[in-house]
Scaffold this motif. Structure first.
Motif, PDB file in Angstrom:
ATOM      1  N   SER A  98     -13.523   3.339  28.834  1.00 24.63           N
ATOM      2  CA  SER A  98     -14.109   2.987  27.531  1.00 24.63           C
ATOM      3  C   SER A  98     -13.286   1.979  26.751  1.00 24.63           C
ATOM      4  CB  SER A  98     -14.282   4.260  26.685  1.00 24.63           C
ATOM      5  OG  SER A  98     -13.035   4.866  26.479  1.00 24.63           O
TER       6      SER A  98
ATOM      7  N   ASN B  36     -23.586   6.155  21.260  1.00 22.90           N
ATOM      8  CA  ASN B  36     -22.835   5.228  20.409  1.00 22.90           C
ATOM      9  C   ASN B  36     -22.514   4.006  21.255  1.00 22.90           C
ATOM     10  OD1 ASN B  36     -21.093   3.871  18.708  1.00 22.90           O
ATOM     11  ND2 ASN B  36     -19.803   5.633  18.264  1.00 22.90           N
TER      12      ASN B  36
ATOM     13  N   ARG C   1     -21.512   0.354  22.640  1.00 23.56           N
ATOM     14  CA  ARG C   1     -20.556  -0.711  22.359  1.00 23.56           C
ATOM     15  C   ARG C   1     -20.967  -2.036  22.976  1.00 23.56           C
ATOM     16  NH1 ARG C   1     -15.089   2.916  23.274  1.00 23.56           N
ATOM     17  NH2 ARG C   1     -15.088   3.871  21.203  1.00 23.56           N
TER      18      ARG C   1
ATOM     19  N   HIS D 113     -14.681  -1.527  19.974  1.00 18.84           N
ATOM     20  CA  HIS D 113     -15.263  -0.812  18.836  1.00 18.84           C
ATOM     21  C   HIS D 113     -15.445  -1.719  17.616  1.00 18.84           C
ATOM     22  CE1 HIS D 113     -10.992   0.118  19.575  1.00 18.84           C
ATOM     23  NE2 HIS D 113     -10.805  -0.068  18.293  1.00 18.84           N
TER      24      HIS D 113
ATOM     25  N   ARG E 157     -20.097  -2.818  12.932  1.00 20.57           N
ATOM     26  CA  ARG E 157     -19.339  -1.582  13.071  1.00 20.57           C
ATOM     27  C   ARG E 157     -17.871  -1.931  13.326  1.00 20.57           C
ATOM     28  NH1 ARG E 157     -23.519   1.455  17.313  1.00 20.57           N
ATOM     29  NH2 ARG E 157     -25.378   1.274  15.970  1.00 20.57           N
TER      30      ARG E 157
ATOM     31  N   PRO F  45     -13.539  -0.212  13.179  1.00 17.64           N
ATOM     32  CA  PRO F  45     -12.667   0.937  12.965  1.00 17.64           C
ATOM     33  C   PRO F  45     -11.898   0.804  11.654  1.00 17.64           C
ATOM     34  CG  PRO F  45     -11.646  -0.562  14.497  1.00 17.64           C
ATOM     35  CD  PRO F  45     -13.009  -1.138  14.180  1.00 17.64           C
TER      36      PRO F  45
ATOM     37  N   GLN G  83      -9.658   5.856  15.642  1.00 24.10           N
ATOM     38  CA  GLN G  83     -11.113   5.896  15.569  1.00 24.10           C
ATOM     39  C   GLN G  83     -11.663   7.153  14.902  1.00 24.10           C
ATOM     40  OE1 GLN G  83     -12.921   4.664  19.411  1.00 24.10           O
ATOM     41  NE2 GLN G  83     -10.824   4.185  20.009  1.00 24.10           N
TER      42      GLN G  83
ATOM     43  N   SER H 273     -14.289   5.280  10.901  1.00 24.78           N
ATOM     44  CA  SER H 273     -14.746   3.903  11.070  1.00 24.78           C
ATOM     45  C   SER H 273     -15.811   3.614  10.016  1.00 24.78           C
ATOM     46  CB  SER H 273     -15.285   3.670  12.486  1.00 24.78           C
ATOM     47  OG  SER H 273     -16.313   4.592  12.800  1.00 24.78           O
TER      48      SER H 273
ATOM     49  N   ARG I 246     -18.626  10.022  22.086  1.00 26.96           N
ATOM     50  CA  ARG I 246     -18.453   9.108  20.950  1.00 26.96           C
ATOM     51  C   ARG I 246     -19.430   9.438  19.820  1.00 26.96           C
ATOM     52  NH1 ARG I 246     -17.880   4.537  25.002  1.00 26.96           N
ATOM     53  NH2 ARG I 246     -19.805   3.598  24.231  1.00 26.96           N
TER      54      ARG I 246
END
Length: 414
Positions: free
Chosen positions: A25, A242, A244, A285, A340, A342, A347, A350, A390
């Motif tokens: 991730s 969620n 990315r 993120h 979006r 952080p 994290q 955020s 997430r």
């Protein structure tokens, strides 16, 4: 509507390691993610690598209040899971039950499920409502601009209505090429016991719902919209809970038949696009997300309450800044862009900033799509609930034209 969602308990099961999940991730190992629940755990001097979980059950009590429902209370459960293979993607299923002081019952069952190593894609939206919700007319010109009428209040155009609603929408699609699915579905909508509270036919006081129903040959107290659909999906998202990076596109064409008395045949096209762009390849993120969808009655007519409207998407998340059902029309187009980012390196916290735009048409008054567009702006905070999936606790505040809203939910808006 204002909702206060309080995490109640989690059940975690699985078999993969945290190290593997971090590597897959793009997580910075020097600042590993931390959930809100870990803040209350006692720190140990020895680092223990715990297994990452392939399933996650979150049960959340719901307490809320709004003019249409009064005080509401209940619970929602979200089950997120995946297969044992590393290539399997997460699936989710939701069940929510809410009661209100106005003797209303709201039951929601939603699913977005991938089976057989992502080869089968199930999407469903089922509801049983004993419901109250005002209607406001058709088209996005029902609300004037702040500049033209700064004293305007949305309550002045409310037309209160009670009704029961049963919805069963379920599609099944099969992968024919990598990330591309083809399938079909069954779609049933039944509106019954409709009471137009402002309607007084004897004294000539009519409502938008009554006028539309009579002009198009519908019973104004009960109607059905039943059909089948052709469904096409492209989904390259890394995580539907969620996301990315990746795309999601859906084309659903619905064929409604004339099966019961006063039911009309019609065709409805639904198109949806979600696109997620990592702004920093090394830190996925930081994301720009784009969500756009359109719903169009391409042939025939559908009953008033079944016309395209904001807040009636699968997760009831569109149109933040405005109340559900405020904008309704023969056709609808919606777009939202969300940044979006952080706030803490682990994290745990955020944030987001977002804007959305809604436009609807009104065939009767010759109001075309994009002739009037209603915008909204908002900000949000995210609290990490589960690292593997997430999943975030979502807190949003949005301001629209003569309108505003505060939202608390589990899981991203889109």
């Amino acid at each position: 509507m204002i909702k206060f969602l309080i995490p109640f308990f989690m059940i975690l099961l699985g078999n993969q390691t945290l190290i593997k999940a971090q590597a897959n991730s793009g997580i910075d190992s020097s600042c590993p993610p931390k959930t809100i629940f870990e803040l209350f755990k006692k720190r140990d001097s020895v680092l223990i690598v715990k297994p990452i979980k392939n399933s996650f059950l979150l049960v959340i009590p719901i307490i809320g209040v709004q003019p249409a429902t009064g005080f509401s209370y209940g619970a929602t459960a979200q089950y997120t899971f995946k297969g044992a293979d590393l290539s399997d993607k997460y699936s989710s299923a939701n069940l929510g039950v809410t009661f209100t002081t106005k003797k209303q019952l709201l039951i929601n069952v939603k699913n977005n499920i991938l089976l057989k190593n992502n080869k089968i894609y199930l999407r469903g939206d089922c509801r049983l409502y004993v419901f109250t919700q005002p209607n406001y007319g058709l088209g996005t010109n029902i609300i004037p601009s702040e500049r033209k009428n700064p004293d305007f209040e949305i309550e002045s155009i409310e037309e209160p209505m009670d009704y029961n609603y049963f919805k069963f929408h379920q599609t099944a699609s099969w992968e024919v090429k990598p990330n591309f699915y083809v399938g079909g579905g069954i779609e049933i909508d039944w509106y019954s016991s409709i009471i137009d509270k402002n309607l007084d036919v004897v004294n000539g006081k009519w409502t938008n719902h009554y006028n539309y129903s009579k002009q198009n040959g519908f019973n104004d107290t009960e109607y059905f919209v039943n059909g089948v659909s052709l469904n096409l999906i492209y989904d390259s998202r890394d995580n539907q809970i969620n996301t990315r990076k990746g795309w999601f596109a859906n084309i659903n064409y619905r064929f409604n038949g004339d099966l019961f008395n006063e039911q009309k045949s019609s065709n409805v096209l639904y198109t949806e696009l979600r696109y997620f762009i990592p702004l920093d390849p090394k830190k996925e993120h930081f994301i720009l997300g784009i969500w756009a969808f359109g719903q169009f009655v391409t042939n025939g007519v559908v009953p008033y309450l079944n016309l395209p409207a904001i807040g009636w998407d699968q997760r009831s998340r569109s149109g933040e800044g405005y109340t559900q059902g405020l904008f309704r029309g023969n056709n609808l187009a919606y777009m939202q862009a969300e940044l979006r980012f952080p706030i803490t390196c682990n994290q745990l916290l955020s944030g987001t900033v977002f804007a959305n735009y809604t436009t609807t048409s009104n065939k009767q008054d010759h109001i075309g799509l994009f002739e009037y567009v209603q915008p909204a702006l908002g900000v949000g905070l995210r609290l990490l609930i589960d690292k593997a999936t997430r999943t975030n606790l979502v807190i949003d505040y949005a301001i629209g034209n003569h309108s505003k809203g505060f939202y608390l939910n589990a899981g991203e808006t889109f």
